[in-house]
Scaffold this active site. Structure first.
Site, PDB file in Angstrom:
ATOM      1  N   GLY A  37       1.021  -1.194  -0.073  1.00 40.50           N
ATOM      2  CA  GLY A  37      -0.627  -0.065  -0.188  1.00 40.50           C
ATOM      3  C   GLY A  37       0.791   1.271   0.136  1.00 40.50           C
ATOM      4  O   GLY A  37       0.360   2.235  -0.452  1.00 40.50           O
ATOM      5  N   GLU A  78       4.832  -6.118   1.664  1.00 43.87           N
ATOM      6  CA  GLU A  78       3.933  -6.608   0.316  1.00 43.87           C
ATOM      7  C   GLU A  78       3.611  -5.473  -1.112  1.00 43.87           C
ATOM      8  O   GLU A  78       2.601  -5.378  -1.117  1.00 43.87           O
ATOM      9  CB  GLU A  78       2.855  -7.744   0.742  1.00 43.87           C
ATOM     10  CG  GLU A  78       2.489  -8.655   1.855  1.00 43.87           C
ATOM     11  CD  GLU A  78       1.370  -8.871   1.773  1.00 43.87           C
ATOM     12  OE1 GLU A  78       0.007  -8.257   1.722  1.00 43.87           O
ATOM     13  OE2 GLU A  78       0.796  -9.719   2.339  1.00 43.87           O
ATOM     14  N   CYS A 112     -14.651   2.868 -27.914  1.00 41.05           N
ATOM     15  CA  CYS A 112     -16.248   3.686 -27.784  1.00 41.05           C
ATOM     16  C   CYS A 112     -16.534   4.099 -26.565  1.00 41.05           C
ATOM     17  O   CYS A 112     -18.265   3.418 -26.438  1.00 41.05           O
ATOM     18  CB  CYS A 112     -17.046   2.787 -28.752  1.00 41.05           C
ATOM     19  SG  CYS A 112     -16.158   2.172 -30.919  1.00 41.05           S
ATOM     20  N   TYR A 169      -0.725  -1.895 -12.300  1.00 38.82           N
ATOM     21  CA  TYR A 169      -1.719  -1.800 -12.523  1.00 38.82           C
ATOM     22  C   TYR A 169      -2.460  -0.711 -13.507  1.00 38.82           C
ATOM     23  O   TYR A 169      -3.072  -0.239 -13.692  1.00 38.82           O
ATOM     24  CB  TYR A 169      -2.904  -0.595 -11.217  1.00 38.82           C
ATOM     25  CG  TYR A 169      -2.119  -2.333  -9.882  1.00 38.82           C
ATOM     26  CD1 TYR A 169      -2.236  -3.053  -9.640  1.00 38.82           C
ATOM     27  CD2 TYR A 169      -1.224  -0.851  -9.287  1.00 38.82           C
ATOM     28  CE1 TYR A 169      -2.217  -3.335  -8.365  1.00 38.82           C
ATOM     29  CE2 TYR A 169      -1.323  -1.744  -8.241  1.00 38.82           C
ATOM     30  CZ  TYR A 169      -1.934  -2.620  -7.662  1.00 38.82           C
ATOM     31  OH  TYR A 169      -1.087  -3.492  -6.558  1.00 38.82           O
TER      32      TYR A 169
END
Ligand SMILES: *Cc1c(COP(=O)(O)O)cnc(C)c1O
Length: 400
Positions: A225, A259, A327, A356
């Site tokens: 995080g 992590e 679109c 990500y």
């Protein structure tokens, strides 16, 4: 400096580029921050699961935090030792649990009593003892984007303190469970230290109360995080982060597991896309590029900010939106940025796209996913080829 023009010529666009040197530096910063204790940095594979990225981190000594058996297999394939692999996730299938137990990884991180029952039954069937940790939800508001905050009871993640205690007592009595770890992860892109400090204290208190009833837990897993700079955020200093956590562990002899995903790879990544043309609608300027939301979803999904630059030109000029050809009105990379006039074939680089980015890419609009390039010691290496139309339709059948 990365030669974006050269790379675009060699590999075409859209393209992901990762600076492996940056990944090494980030890993070393964090590892060093925890040097006062035994520690394991377990890279959260979901941030960027390219085999070369995992393997690069494994060579630095990193473990892997995985959220599917597929990620566990990637980590093993990339050379992460099994005793440094963690399997987390709020919903695991029986076959995933069974495979994880058979592959003898460090531990399975559990998120509910029901899941613990499943793991116990499967371990009994295999006649083995499952090493587990329990994800505690400390009910702390991490003050981040609601989609990526996970530490409040209203989220689906983890169990409350009382449930966790009950689970540890049960696991401690079971012949098929070995509770060796405790875990929390309160959110992603964290930029404030206080919520982490509070969560760590709550969980450390639980560990001390378990120790008082002779349940000894060895691994203190503080999740990931750690935030990075996308725009002009103030982020958490890794050293202060580690100190804040270690300060809560008085009286405990534990190995700290951390992590991180985004922190290790986020700012190593660049997404390179080519200008197709510009258009002006009722005074509003659009720069239309060959990359799209299917390649890089964060702006569309989280309204995330990414710095953009036209390669070889100074930022400035008039306001423009940088948009893709898909679109959907949500198909954009940047809105209302001051950008110079662009021409066909100019290159635009979208910064901070190592985490990500590619992993969230899809084939929406039958668009092949981009190639991925690593810059290793000044040399470029293709670590994933661009997809072709054949790749996209390979599993389809025309049965009419
Ligand atoms: C996603 C996730 C991480 C990594 O998060 P980052 O924000 O990328 O550091 C770590 N642990 C768990 C359990 C996660 O779900």
């Amino acid at each position: 400096m990365i030669d974006f023009r050269g790379l675009a010529q060699k590999y075409d666009t859209p393209l992901y580029i990762y600076d492996f040197n940056h990944i090494t530096q980030q890993y070393e910063k964090l590892k060093k921050a925890f040097s006062a204790r035994k520690s394991l940095i377990s890279y959260a594979v979901k941030a960027n699961s390219n085999l070369s990225v995992i393997s690069h981190l494994a060579q630095q000594g990193s473990g892997a935090d995985c959220v599917s058996i597929g990620e566990v297999k990637r980590a093993l394939m990339a050379g992460v030792p099994k005793y440094k692999i963690i399997f987390s996730g709020v919903g695991k299938r029986d076959d995933e649990i069974e495979e994880a137990l058979k592959s003898d990884i460090l531990l399975l991180n559990l998120e509910s009593e029901a899941e613990m029952e499943r793991v116990e039954q499967i371990a009994r069937k295999l006649d083995m003892q499952a090493r587990i940790s329990i994800r505690v939800n400390p009910n702390i508001d991490p003050k981040t984007h609601p989609y990526i905050s996970t530490g409040l009871h209203e989220n689906k993640f983890g169990v409350d303190i009382e449930t966790a205690k009950r689970m540890y007592i049960h696991a401690n009595h079971s012949d098929y469970l070995d509770p060796i770890g405790i875990h929390f992860h309160i959110g992603s892109q964290l930029t404030e230290l206080d919520p982490i400090r509070e969560a760590s204290m709550i969980v450390a208190d639980l560990v001390r109360s378990l120790a008082a009833i002779n349940i000894e837990i060895k691994f203190f897993d503080v999740g990931g995080g750690l935030g990075i700079v996308y725009d002009n955020e103030t982020t958490i200093d890794p050293y202060e982060y580690a100190q804040a956590i270690l300060a809560t562990l008085y009286g405990l002899d534990m190995t700290v597991i951390c992590e991180p995903g985004r922190f290790l790879v986020g700012n190593a990544g660049y997404f390179l896309t080519r200008v197709l043309y510009e258009k002006v609608n009722e005074g509003k300027r659009f720069i239309i590029v060959d990359g799209a939301m299917n390649d890089l979803l964060r702006p569309s999904l989280y309204n995330a900010y990414h710095k953009v630059e036209v390669v070889g030109k100074e930022n400035g000029g008039s306001e423009a939106d940088v948009v893709g050809p898909v679109c959907e009105s949500g198909d954009f990379f940047a809105k209302k940025r001051l950008l110079p006039p662009t021409e066909h074939d100019d290159l635009i680089v979208v910064h901070s796209t190592g985490a990500y980015g590619f992993v969230m890419a899809s084939n929406y609009n039958t668009r092949p996913r981009p190639a991925e390039i690593a810059i290793v010691e000044g040399k470029d290496r293709c670590i994933r080829q661009r997809e072709t139309l054949d790749d996209l339709i390979r599993l389809e059948k025309m049965c009419l």
